[in-house]
Scaffold this active site. Sequence first.
Site: not given
Length: 440
Positions: A26, A95, A123, A167-168, A320, A395
């Site tokens: 991030s 993302g 997505r 939130s992106q 995440e 993940r």
Amino acid sequence: MTNWSAPFIGAGDAIDASVVVPGSKSETNRALLLAALADGPSTITGGLSSRDADLMRAALAQLGVTIIDEDGAWRVTPPAVFAVPDAPIDCGLAGTVMRFVPPLAALNGGRTTFTGDAHASARPMGGVLDGLAQLGVAIDAPNIPFTQDASGGLSGRRVEIDSSGSSQFVSALLLSGARYPDGVEVVHVPAEAGASVPSRPHIDMTVQMLRDRGVEVSTPDEVTWQVAPGAIRAVDQQVEPDLTSAAAFLAAAALTGGVVRVPGWPVETTQGGAAIADILRRVGAEVSLDDVGGGHGTLVVRGTGTVRGIGAVDLHASSELTPVVAAVAAVADGRTVIQGVAHIRGHETDRLAALVAELGAVGAAIRETADGLEIEGRGAGVLKPALLKAYADHRMAHAAAVVGLVVDGVELDDIACTTKTIADFPGMWSALVTRSGAHG
């Protein structure tokens, strides 16, 4: 593609390892984007070397940004004018690339096409593309692949978007907003009444990194962010370790009764992954931050032989972590209810459905709820070998590796997807078993 056999640690063996975790995905991709927008050259050190970061660097290069690797440090030089790419920009499944780069590309005054992996079209992109459309950018599709046309210029300042999916969406518009003629004001207006913005620590990270570069950012209320127009100062950045990627390694200590140390752990951070320390403490591990100095220390997790369910845990701000927390809960004794993560259905895969399917395959008692998961942990002894699917999701692969430590015979169909955030996850993970004295 050859299936990966997850290393297994038998009774009597315990991990004792220090793990140097790669840089935060991030923070790395935010630092790259802000360096590309800055008023001069800057250097990024400790940046994550992974597929997502590689895709971001390639995307910025197509827009005219010069990035030179100087012995692991990246020297970023912004262009005088952003270029109109000759070819589509490949976002992969990242993302941060598919959402952060289009608002920057809107500054090139031309047409830019974005493509990605097969799963990329699933997505959510609505918040970013709706915001750009409100600022005057023409968009020809609601998802990847799409083409945007900024030849009409940017106009206006206030955008109202539904950011409940990611939130992106907010971060994407804030990161480039200072370079827009009137700045930008982003207002979260949910399509479903009461739906909040998830993973807010990631927005906090965006805001802090902008302020560190002299950008004026204000937050008059919980659903509004304002960025004033102006320069983005060039700032050299040292990237923190990726605390979410550290979660799997730290969980390994808790599950095996061993000890794992992660150096460079920040005393204060905007990374949501920091929540893993408290979660593992609730599971039954001993957790401490040792050797503190210069704003960092070494996070130490020691397993105690107890791995218990933790009841309700709200991961809305740190979603995440859900796959690794679910994996731990599946091998624990007792009930765990993960809440606040409905939005991860739109991550690399539908993570809630995927976790139910794959943890269910090893025999875990798990069910999906409206906003999360309910897991009745019955201990690792009742679980069984299985071939698990990764769904091209790093993940999910981490979750399979965690379960495989204490359930013999777990395999994974795609370990290569872990290059998204860790260049050699299989090698790092196998080293844990080596340190335990086991042979996998």
